[in-house]
Design an enzyme around this catalytic site. Structure first.
Site, PDB file in Angstrom:
ATOM      1  N   LYS A  67       0.886  -1.184   0.000  1.00 25.83           N
ATOM      2  CA  LYS A  67       0.000   0.000   0.000  1.00 25.83           C
ATOM      3  C   LYS A  67       0.907   1.212   0.000  1.00 25.83           C
ATOM      4  O   LYS A  67       1.842   1.310   0.787  1.00 25.83           O
ATOM      5  CB  LYS A  67      -0.897   0.022   1.225  1.00 25.83           C
ATOM      6  CG  LYS A  67      -1.760   1.299   1.258  1.00 25.83           C
ATOM      7  CD  LYS A  67      -2.899   1.213   2.236  1.00 25.83           C
ATOM      8  CE  LYS A  67      -2.509   1.650   3.613  1.00 25.83           C
ATOM      9  NZ  LYS A  67      -3.697   1.763   4.506  1.00 25.83           N
ATOM     10  N   ARG A 110     -10.463  -2.044   6.865  1.00 27.94           N
ATOM     11  CA  ARG A 110      -9.536  -3.020   7.466  1.00 27.94           C
ATOM     12  C   ARG A 110      -9.126  -2.612   8.877  1.00 27.94           C
ATOM     13  O   ARG A 110      -8.854  -3.445   9.732  1.00 27.94           O
ATOM     14  CB  ARG A 110      -8.347  -3.308   6.552  1.00 27.94           C
ATOM     15  CG  ARG A 110      -7.347  -2.173   6.270  1.00 27.94           C
ATOM     16  CD  ARG A 110      -6.404  -1.966   7.426  1.00 27.94           C
ATOM     17  NE  ARG A 110      -5.096  -1.529   7.057  1.00 27.94           N
ATOM     18  CZ  ARG A 110      -4.333  -0.740   7.800  1.00 27.94           C
ATOM     19  NH1 ARG A 110      -4.799  -0.219   8.933  1.00 27.94           N
ATOM     20  NH2 ARG A 110      -3.122  -0.427   7.419  1.00 27.94           N
ATOM     21  N   HIS A 137     -12.707  10.771  11.186  1.00 29.78           N
ATOM     22  CA  HIS A 137     -13.119  10.009  10.007  1.00 29.78           C
ATOM     23  C   HIS A 137     -13.263   8.509  10.292  1.00 29.78           C
ATOM     24  O   HIS A 137     -14.223   7.867   9.878  1.00 29.78           O
ATOM     25  CB  HIS A 137     -12.093  10.235   8.884  1.00 29.78           C
ATOM     26  CG  HIS A 137     -12.390   9.456   7.648  1.00 29.78           C
ATOM     27  ND1 HIS A 137     -13.468   9.728   6.838  1.00 29.78           N
ATOM     28  CD2 HIS A 137     -11.759   8.389   7.099  1.00 29.78           C
ATOM     29  CE1 HIS A 137     -13.481   8.867   5.837  1.00 29.78           C
ATOM     30  NE2 HIS A 137     -12.463   8.045   5.972  1.00 29.78           N
ATOM     31  N   GLN A 138     -12.300   7.935  11.023  1.00 35.25           N
ATOM     32  CA  GLN A 138     -12.316   6.480  11.242  1.00 35.25           C
ATOM     33  C   GLN A 138     -13.392   6.047  12.236  1.00 35.25           C
ATOM     34  O   GLN A 138     -13.755   4.869  12.278  1.00 35.25           O
ATOM     35  CB  GLN A 138     -10.957   6.013  11.800  1.00 35.25           C
ATOM     36  CG  GLN A 138      -9.751   6.340  10.946  1.00 35.25           C
ATOM     37  CD  GLN A 138      -9.726   5.559   9.650  1.00 35.25           C
ATOM     38  OE1 GLN A 138     -10.236   4.442   9.560  1.00 35.25           O
ATOM     39  NE2 GLN A 138      -9.150   6.152   8.622  1.00 35.25           N
ATOM     40  N   ASN A 159     -15.104  13.084  23.114  1.00 40.71           N
ATOM     41  CA  ASN A 159     -14.206  13.645  22.105  1.00 40.71           C
ATOM     42  C   ASN A 159     -13.738  15.012  22.572  1.00 40.71           C
ATOM     43  O   ASN A 159     -14.463  15.717  23.291  1.00 40.71           O
ATOM     44  CB  ASN A 159     -14.909  13.764  20.738  1.00 40.71           C
ATOM     45  CG  ASN A 159     -13.926  14.080  19.631  1.00 40.71           C
ATOM     46  OD1 ASN A 159     -12.935  13.370  19.438  1.00 40.71           O
ATOM     47  ND2 ASN A 159     -14.175  15.153  18.890  1.00 40.71           N
ATOM     48  N   GLY A 220      -5.740   4.343  17.408  1.00 41.09           N
ATOM     49  CA  GLY A 220      -5.243   5.584  16.800  1.00 41.09           C
ATOM     50  C   GLY A 220      -3.732   5.687  16.729  1.00 41.09           C
ATOM     51  O   GLY A 220      -3.187   6.375  15.870  1.00 41.09           O
ATOM     52  N   THR A 221      -3.036   5.008  17.645  1.00 39.95           N
ATOM     53  CA  THR A 221      -1.578   5.163  17.724  1.00 39.95           C
ATOM     54  C   THR A 221      -0.885   4.292  16.696  1.00 39.95           C
ATOM     55  O   THR A 221      -0.811   3.075  16.842  1.00 39.95           O
ATOM     56  CB  THR A 221      -1.091   4.838  19.158  1.00 39.95           C
ATOM     57  OG1 THR A 221      -1.703   5.783  20.042  1.00 39.95           O
ATOM     58  CG2 THR A 221       0.413   4.962  19.262  1.00 39.95           C
ATOM     59  N   ASP A 222      -0.400   4.956  15.642  1.00 42.08           N
ATOM     60  CA  ASP A 222       0.243   4.225  14.542  1.00 42.08           C
ATOM     61  C   ASP A 222       1.557   4.900  14.151  1.00 42.08           C
ATOM     62  O   ASP A 222       2.054   4.702  13.048  1.00 42.08           O
ATOM     63  CB  ASP A 222      -0.707   4.147  13.332  1.00 42.08           C
ATOM     64  CG  ASP A 222      -1.162   5.520  12.874  1.00 42.08           C
ATOM     65  OD1 ASP A 222      -0.771   6.538  13.493  1.00 42.08           O
ATOM     66  OD2 ASP A 222      -1.910   5.590  11.876  1.00 42.08           O
ATOM     67  N   GLY A 292      -3.864  -1.988  18.050  1.00 47.52           N
ATOM     68  CA  GLY A 292      -4.031  -2.146  16.594  1.00 47.52           C
ATOM     69  C   GLY A 292      -3.153  -1.137  15.863  1.00 47.52           C
ATOM     70  O   GLY A 292      -3.551   0.016  15.677  1.00 47.52           O
TER      71      GLY A 292
END
Ligand code: NAD
Length: 321
Positions: A67, A110, A137-138, A159, A220-222, A292
């Site tokens: 990707k 995904r 958005h997610q 939020n 969220g932590t990527d 995740g």
């Protein structure tokens, strides 16, 4: 090769197919049949963009590819989504390009499938309250996929800008469920399942706020430096992840690991639970956490699935390449 433009994806694949593809690839990763190649992510010094590649190979499904994409902060002014990605699949036997697939919706599907897989395998069976942290958005994708995993009776949410939670109120209403905006103290105390899906660089949810046998999916932590929950909370939980090395380097576990609160052996690949090699949750009182981080193999899995569906439905655009 097959071309599947972004605008066709929504009509071809849904949450159920994405769930199956992601669950299967997590299982392959834990067996050592599938592995991710090192991630490349660069600030390109143009348009403030962050651009990169996530790639890998699954020997069991023969999904091979990458990707490619990233984040263009100025896109919104051009009427485009800031996150842009395209997935390329290659023939594992010949190296010839097989497909180019729009990756924007697939990324959301995904990512939501990953937390849904964790909820299916790790959340308390009798979970009634879903707690959402984040309303970007997610978040709506996350919430729809999560609601399918347990007989939830209500949703509560927090939020930074509470007015943005209205989009989640609407998703709850679709499912016939009440939604309430709450404090983090109430969210941590009342939710049986919590999803965090923010781009925060500071812990939002604190250890003391979470009581009982909750399952938390930190989605969220990527990136190095991002953080959604206090590291003491990570250390107290039984931790699971998509890929252990990524969890330690750029996922939610990075902080607890750096502070010496946990080490590699404290984090279990979710695929081990799917494959029955780890029992997962062992009691209703246990705190479980899924980190995740998002891996390229998830993208390849859903892209391979959507190509198959397009071929079945006669919707694939084929070009001689
Ligand atoms: P978005 O920009 O649409 O929304 C961001 C959300 O984070 C909003 O709810 C905002 O209020 C919140 N937020 C931002 N800074 C905050 C802070 N300091 N404190 C509290 N809340 C804060 O983003 P999105 O597309 O919904 O993505 C959310 C996160 O998920 C991003 O970090 C993104 O990189 C990540 N992501 C992860 C994966 C994965 O596979 N794990 C996949 C896609 C996106």
């Amino acid at each position: 090769m097959i071309i599947l433009p972004e605008k066709e994806i929504a009509s071809l694949i849904g949450r159920a197919e994405a769930f199956t593809a992601v669950e299967r690839v997590f299982a392959s990763m834990a067996k050592g049949d599938a592995y991710n190649f090192p991630v490349v992510r660069e600030a390109i010094g143009h348009a403030d963009a962050l651009y990169g590649f996530k790639s890998g190979f699954d020997r069991s499904s023969l999904a091979l590819g990458l990707k490619s994409g990233g984040y263009w902060p100025g896109n919104a002014d051009k009427g485009l989504t800031n996150h842009q990605s395209t997935i390329f699949l290659f023939d594992a036997d010949t190296g010839r390009v097989k497909a180019a697939v729009g990756g924007n919706l697939l990324t959301a599907l995904r990512t939501a499938a990953a937390s849904a897989v964790s909820i299916r395998h790790l959340a308390p069976k009798g979970a009634k309250t879903l707690g959402m942290i984040g309303a970007g958005h997610q978040s709506t994708f996350q919430m729809r996929a999560a609601l399918e995993q347990r007989a939830f009776e209500r949703v509560i949410g927090w939020n930074q800008h509470p007015e943005r939670l209205d989009r989640l109120t609407a998703v709850a209403a679709e499912a016939g469920l009440p939604f309430e905006k709450v404090s983090l103290d109430r969210l941590g105390g009342e939710a049986d399942v919590i999803i965090t899906i923010t781009s925060s660089f500071d812990p939002i949810l604190k250890d003391a706020q979470v009581t009982g046998g909750t399952h938390i999916a930190c989605m969220g932590t990527d990136t190095v430096g991002k953080q959604e929950v206090e590291s003491a909370l990570v250390a107290r939980a039984t931790a699971f992840t998509d890929e252990v090395s990524q969890s330690l380097s750029l996922g939610e576990c990075q902080h607890a690991a750096r502070e010496g609160l946990i080490s590699e052996t404290d984090i279990t690949p979710i695929g081990d639970v799917i494959n029955g090699r780890h029992s997962g949750r062992t009691s209703d009182d246990e705190l479980t956490l899924f980190d995740g981080t998002g891996v390229g193999l998830q993208d390849l899995a859903v892209a391979a699935s959507v190509v198959e569906l397009a071929l079945e439905k006669g919707k694939a655009i084929t070009v001689d390449f």
